[in-house]
Design an enzyme around this catalytic site. Structure first.
Site, PDB file in Angstrom:
ATOM      1  N   GLY A 131       1.531   3.325  16.752  1.00 59.15           N
ATOM      2  CA  GLY A 131       2.101   3.215  15.406  1.00 59.15           C
ATOM      3  C   GLY A 131       1.152   3.843  14.410  1.00 59.15           C
ATOM      4  O   GLY A 131       1.277   5.028  14.064  1.00 59.15           O
ATOM      5  N   SER A 132       0.143   3.078  14.012  1.00 56.50           N
ATOM      6  CA  SER A 132      -0.820   3.575  13.028  1.00 56.50           C
ATOM      7  C   SER A 132      -1.622   4.758  13.563  1.00 56.50           C
ATOM      8  O   SER A 132      -1.911   5.697  12.824  1.00 56.50           O
ATOM      9  CB  SER A 132      -1.772   2.443  12.624  1.00 56.50           C
ATOM     10  OG  SER A 132      -1.080   1.461  11.907  1.00 56.50           O
ATOM     11  N   ILE A 157      13.147   3.919  14.445  1.00 59.10           N
ATOM     12  CA  ILE A 157      13.645   5.148  13.820  1.00 59.10           C
ATOM     13  C   ILE A 157      14.739   4.795  12.808  1.00 59.10           C
ATOM     14  O   ILE A 157      15.922   4.624  13.173  1.00 59.10           O
ATOM     15  CB  ILE A 157      14.151   6.148  14.892  1.00 59.10           C
ATOM     16  CG1 ILE A 157      13.059   6.401  15.937  1.00 59.10           C
ATOM     17  CG2 ILE A 157      14.606   7.455  14.224  1.00 59.10           C
ATOM     18  CD1 ILE A 157      11.719   6.877  15.361  1.00 59.10           C
ATOM     19  N   ASP A 240       3.014  12.375   3.205  1.00 60.12           N
ATOM     20  CA  ASP A 240       2.499  12.402   1.818  1.00 60.12           C
ATOM     21  C   ASP A 240       3.664  12.265   0.829  1.00 60.12           C
ATOM     22  O   ASP A 240       3.544  11.601  -0.204  1.00 60.12           O
ATOM     23  CB  ASP A 240       1.772  13.721   1.525  1.00 60.12           C
ATOM     24  CG  ASP A 240       0.409  13.795   2.205  1.00 60.12           C
ATOM     25  OD1 ASP A 240      -0.097  12.760   2.660  1.00 60.12           O
ATOM     26  OD2 ASP A 240      -0.132  14.923   2.273  1.00 60.12           O
ATOM     27  N   GLY A 242       6.792  11.130   1.829  1.00 58.26           N
ATOM     28  CA  GLY A 242       7.521   9.909   2.201  1.00 58.26           C
ATOM     29  C   GLY A 242       6.944   8.685   1.516  1.00 58.26           C
ATOM     30  O   GLY A 242       7.675   7.767   1.120  1.00 58.26           O
ATOM     31  N   ARG A 243       5.629   8.669   1.391  1.00 58.26           N
ATOM     32  CA  ARG A 243       4.978   7.492   0.795  1.00 58.26           C
ATOM     33  C   ARG A 243       5.340   7.343  -0.677  1.00 58.26           C
ATOM     34  O   ARG A 243       5.361   6.223  -1.213  1.00 58.26           O
ATOM     35  CB  ARG A 243       3.459   7.576   1.042  1.00 58.26           C
ATOM     36  CG  ARG A 243       3.162   7.321   2.516  1.00 58.26           C
ATOM     37  CD  ARG A 243       1.774   7.677   2.978  1.00 58.26           C
ATOM     38  NE  ARG A 243       1.693   7.454   4.432  1.00 58.26           N
ATOM     39  CZ  ARG A 243       0.742   7.923   5.230  1.00 58.26           C
ATOM     40  NH1 ARG A 243      -0.237   8.662   4.731  1.00 58.26           N
ATOM     41  NH2 ARG A 243       0.765   7.670   6.531  1.00 58.26           N
ATOM     42  N   ARG A 268      17.037 -21.791 -17.051  1.00 58.43           N
ATOM     43  CA  ARG A 268      16.657 -23.043 -16.380  1.00 58.43           C
ATOM     44  C   ARG A 268      15.775 -23.897 -17.285  1.00 58.43           C
ATOM     45  O   ARG A 268      14.795 -23.414 -17.853  1.00 58.43           O
ATOM     46  CB  ARG A 268      15.904 -22.683 -15.097  1.00 58.43           C
ATOM     47  CG  ARG A 268      15.236 -23.829 -14.415  1.00 58.43           C
ATOM     48  CD  ARG A 268      16.224 -24.675 -13.641  1.00 58.43           C
ATOM     49  NE  ARG A 268      15.542 -25.744 -12.932  1.00 58.43           N
ATOM     50  CZ  ARG A 268      16.185 -26.660 -12.240  1.00 58.43           C
ATOM     51  NH1 ARG A 268      17.509 -26.654 -12.173  1.00 58.43           N
ATOM     52  NH2 ARG A 268      15.523 -27.605 -11.606  1.00 58.43           N
ATOM     53  N   GLY A 339      11.975 -21.624  -7.810  1.00 64.20           N
ATOM     54  CA  GLY A 339      11.778 -22.901  -7.110  1.00 64.20           C
ATOM     55  C   GLY A 339      12.677 -22.984  -5.885  1.00 64.20           C
ATOM     56  O   GLY A 339      12.903 -21.991  -5.195  1.00 64.20           O
ATOM     57  N   GLU A 363       5.832   3.806   7.081  1.00 62.15           N
ATOM     58  CA  GLU A 363       5.229   5.038   6.534  1.00 62.15           C
ATOM     59  C   GLU A 363       3.725   4.846   6.269  1.00 62.15           C
ATOM     60  O   GLU A 363       3.163   5.391   5.312  1.00 62.15           O
ATOM     61  CB  GLU A 363       6.007   5.540   5.321  1.00 62.15           C
ATOM     62  CG  GLU A 363       7.449   5.825   5.727  1.00 62.15           C
ATOM     63  CD  GLU A 363       8.177   6.819   4.883  1.00 62.15           C
ATOM     64  OE1 GLU A 363       7.542   7.695   4.285  1.00 62.15           O
ATOM     65  OE2 GLU A 363       9.425   6.708   4.846  1.00 62.15           O
TER      66      GLU A 363
HETATM   67  N1  CAA Z   1      -1.621  16.939   5.247  1.00 62.88           N
HETATM   68  C1  CAA Z   1      -1.908  17.957   6.092  1.00 62.88           C
HETATM   69  N2  CAA Z   1      -2.765  17.832   7.146  1.00 62.88           N
HETATM   70  C2  CAA Z   1      -3.322  16.618   7.330  1.00 62.88           C
HETATM   71  C3  CAA Z   1      -3.061  15.524   6.493  1.00 62.88           C
HETATM   72  C4  CAA Z   1      -2.167  15.719   5.408  1.00 62.88           C
HETATM   73  N3  CAA Z   1      -1.870  14.713   4.577  1.00 62.88           N
HETATM   74  N4  CAA Z   1      -3.741  14.451   6.933  1.00 62.88           N
HETATM   75  C5  CAA Z   1      -4.439  14.858   8.007  1.00 62.88           C
HETATM   76  N5  CAA Z   1      -4.176  16.165   8.245  1.00 62.88           N
HETATM   77  C6  CAA Z   1      -4.739  17.005   9.315  1.00 62.88           C
HETATM   78  C7  CAA Z   1      -6.263  16.948   9.285  1.00 62.88           C
HETATM   79  O1  CAA Z   1      -6.785  17.913   8.409  1.00 62.88           O
HETATM   80  C8  CAA Z   1      -6.629  17.226  10.730  1.00 62.88           C
HETATM   81  O2  CAA Z   1      -6.584  18.604  10.961  1.00 62.88           O
HETATM   82  P1  CAA Z   1      -7.637  19.333  11.980  1.00 62.88           P
HETATM   83  O3  CAA Z   1      -7.361  18.747  13.331  1.00 62.88           O
HETATM   84  O4  CAA Z   1      -7.299  20.784  11.878  1.00 62.88           O
HETATM   85  O5  CAA Z   1      -9.008  18.982  11.480  1.00 62.88           O
HETATM   86  C9  CAA Z   1      -5.477  16.560  11.499  1.00 62.88           C
HETATM   87  O6  CAA Z   1      -4.368  16.449  10.587  1.00 62.88           O
HETATM   88  C10 CAA Z   1      -5.830  15.181  12.016  1.00 62.88           C
HETATM   89  O7  CAA Z   1      -6.257  14.424  10.890  1.00 62.88           O
HETATM   90  P2  CAA Z   1      -7.155  13.121  11.052  1.00 62.88           P
HETATM   91  O8  CAA Z   1      -8.340  13.468  11.909  1.00 62.88           O
HETATM   92  O9  CAA Z   1      -7.384  12.547   9.712  1.00 62.88           O
HETATM   93  O10 CAA Z   1      -6.180  12.193  11.898  1.00 62.88           O
HETATM   94  P3  CAA Z   1      -6.357  10.732  12.466  1.00 62.88           P
HETATM   95  O11 CAA Z   1      -5.954  10.691  13.871  1.00 62.88           O
HETATM   96  O12 CAA Z   1      -7.700  10.184  12.096  1.00 62.88           O
HETATM   97  O13 CAA Z   1      -5.178   9.916  11.705  1.00 62.88           O
HETATM   98  C11 CAA Z   1      -4.076   8.747   9.964  1.00 62.88           C
HETATM   99  C12 CAA Z   1      -5.030   9.893  10.386  1.00 62.88           C
HETATM  100  C13 CAA Z   1      -4.067   8.860   8.441  1.00 62.88           C
HETATM  101  C14 CAA Z   1      -4.570   7.384  10.365  1.00 62.88           C
HETATM  102  C15 CAA Z   1      -2.661   9.018  10.548  1.00 62.88           C
HETATM  103  O14 CAA Z   1      -2.625   8.786  11.943  1.00 62.88           O
HETATM  104  C16 CAA Z   1      -1.598   8.178   9.883  1.00 62.88           C
HETATM  105  O15 CAA Z   1      -1.154   8.508   8.780  1.00 62.88           O
HETATM  106  N6  CAA Z   1      -1.124   7.085  10.546  1.00 62.88           N
HETATM  107  C17 CAA Z   1      -0.009   6.322  10.071  1.00 62.88           C
HETATM  108  C18 CAA Z   1       1.251   6.829  10.665  1.00 62.88           C
HETATM  109  C19 CAA Z   1       2.450   6.517   9.832  1.00 62.88           C
HETATM  110  O16 CAA Z   1       2.403   6.548   8.606  1.00 62.88           O
HETATM  111  N7  CAA Z   1       3.557   6.283  10.480  1.00 62.88           N
HETATM  112  C20 CAA Z   1       4.777   6.050   9.802  1.00 62.88           C
HETATM  113  C21 CAA Z   1       5.918   6.440  10.664  1.00 62.88           C
HETATM  114  S1  CAA Z   1       7.326   6.981   9.817  1.00 62.88           S
HETATM  115  C22 CAA Z   1       8.168   5.643   9.299  1.00 62.88           C
HETATM  116  O17 CAA Z   1       7.629   4.589   9.127  1.00 62.88           O
HETATM  117  C23 CAA Z   1       9.590   5.923   9.013  1.00 62.88           C
HETATM  118  C24 CAA Z   1      10.435   4.805   8.572  1.00 62.88           C
HETATM  119  O18 CAA Z   1      10.778   3.913   9.300  1.00 62.88           O
HETATM  120  C25 CAA Z   1      10.924   4.786   7.217  1.00 62.88           C
END
Ligand code: CAA
Length: 380
Positions: A131-132, A157, A240, A242-243, A268, A339, A363
């Site tokens: 997940g994370s 999903i 970015d 979506g958040r 009330r 309440g 997200e």
């Molecule tokens: N934009 C572009 N590139 C990015 C980026 C961004 N915002 N963030 C990171 N990257 C790139 C980095 O530059 C890096 O590139 P290189 O390999 O070339 O150096 C690469 O991506 C990996 O980055 P990190 O080393 O920072 O990655 P990480 O493994 O440490 O993970 C994390 C970072 C922020 C924890 C990420 O895993 C994360 O965001 N996790 C949460 C996942 C999430 O949000 N899931 C939601 C699912 S969707 C959902 O929820 C839908 C729904 O139901 C509504």
């Protein structure tokens, strides 16, 4: 700095507010209770241009911007948080990456009908065991002549049970020290693409989600979104945006809770006067309103930066972190003001309280937003 909305933004917000109050709010409790997918409302949102708001009109969108999307998301979510996330996933998690990273053919064939709401999109990143820590997914795609064979599963999903298209992320290269991912578009009905029954959840119960499975599912080379091996960046850049959408959903839920609590506090009575005249209640309302405004300012800044094509990863994370946690606090206090009645399904605040909770989870959890924010601080 200008805090005034433009005439166009005011017009789109008022249209959304009127639609949400008239068509959505009266049905929200029942949709939640019966876990009913709001197909009629989704169709109406499509007709109003709300499903592809920042996509140019030539690709089926409304040709507006992220700021307009933020305003509409708050209005829709204030009426029904489920309708809010359905809209958010289609706009932010599907149309946005296809527009930003897709080929011309993908924009014609997939984006155009989805931004106009003829078809619906969803986003497949999360997996049962990742997940994370999204990079550690197990879903993989193996190269075959003319395309790729996808194998794996994606869960939670949102829109999944009803979507026509999914943008899905898979590992395509395990040879180096870092795995490489690629994004693909897959259409419902593709051989080897199945889904299970929908999930049952604490809140946003009318927004259906499910697990989807890929078993030797062939996707053509033409279905790759962006470059092969750069899918993780597509996913992160998409989140970015979506958040911002989820921050707006939180604003809507929080505003609805605050409005309900304020109205109730005026009606009330206790100890011989309306409870709104007790300072204990006034302090709660004042804190709720202040937190809501702070959340909105952070969210609007992130939306403005996205429109200005500025990197907004940190600002989106701050907006989502603050807005979602404020939303939970505001819904909690709203229920406290009601309440015992707040605990009853007769009043809307128990729904806001349940709906608020997911905004701190999907997200990217609050903890993930803190990781993103801290990483940018420590890089500087
Ligand atoms: N934009 C572009 N590139 C990015 C980026 C961004 N915002 N963030 C990171 N990257 C790139 C980095 O530059 C890096 O590139 P290189 O390999 O070339 O150096 C690469 O991506 C990996 O980055 P990190 O080393 O920072 O990655 P990480 O493994 O440490 O993970 C994390 C970072 C922020 C924890 C990420 O895993 C994360 O965001 N996790 C949460 C996942 C999430 O949000 N899931 C939601 C699912 S969707 C959902 O929820 C839908 C729904 O139901 C509504």
């Amino acid at each position: 700095m200008d805090f005034e909305l433009t005439d166009d933004h005011r017009m789109v917000r008022d249209t959304a507010r009127d639609f949400a109050r008239r068509e959505i709010a009266p049905r929200a409790a029942e949709l939640d209770k019966s876990e009913t997918w709001p197909s009629g409302i989704v169709k109406q949102m499509a007709e109003l241009g709300f499903l592809g708001m920042a996509i140019p009109t030539e690709f089926g969108g409304a040709g507006l911007d992220t700021f307009a999307y933020a305003l509409v998301m708050e209005e829709i979510s204030a009426a029904c948080a489920s309708c809010g996330v359905i809209m958010s996933v289609n706009n932010s998690l599907f149309c946005d990456p296809v527009y930003k990273f897709g080929t011309d053919a993908q924009k014609q064939e997939v984006l155009t009908p989805t931004a106009s709401g003829i078809t619906l999109g969803c986003f497949g990143l999360t997996e049962p065991m990742s997940g994370s820590d999204a990079q550690t997914m197990v879903t993989g795609a193996t190269k075959v002549p003319g395309g790729w064979l996808l194998n794996g599963a994606k869960n939670w999903i949102t829109n999944g049970p009803h979507a026509d298209h999914i943008i899905v992320f898979a590992i395509t290269d395990r040879s180096g020290s870092k795995v490489k991912h690629t994004a693909f578009l897959v259409q419902k009905g593709a051989a080897g693409f199945t889904q299970n029954a929908r999930d049952h959840k604490l809140g946003i119960r009318a927004a259906h989600s499910c697990t989807v499975f890929f078993q030797d599912c062939f996707v053509a080379d033409t279905a790759v979104v962006g470059n092969v091996g750069e899918g993780f960046k597509v996913a992160m850049a998409t989140l970015d945006g979506g958040r911002i959408g989820i921050a707006c959903q939180a604003l809507g839920i929080a505003r609805a809770a605050l409005e309900a609590a304020t109205a109730y506090a005026k009606e009330r009575k206790s100890f011989g006067k309306p409870i709104a005249e007790h300072q204990a209640i006034q302090f709660m309302l004042a804190d709720m309103a202040t937190q809501l405004d702070a959340a909105r300012l952070l969210t609007w800044r992130a939306a403005w930066m996205k429109d200005a094509h500025m990197r907004h990863s940190t600002e989106s994370a701050q907006a989502k972190l603050y807005a979602s946690e404020a939303c939970t606090r505001i819904a909690h206090k709203a229920l406290q003001i009601f309440g015992g009645y707040g605990y009853s399904t007769e009043y809307p605040v128990e729904r806001h309280y349940r709906d608020a909770r997911i905004t701190e989870i999907y997200e990217g959890t609050s903890e993930i937003q803190r990781i993103v924010i801290a990483a940018s601080l420590l890089r500087a």
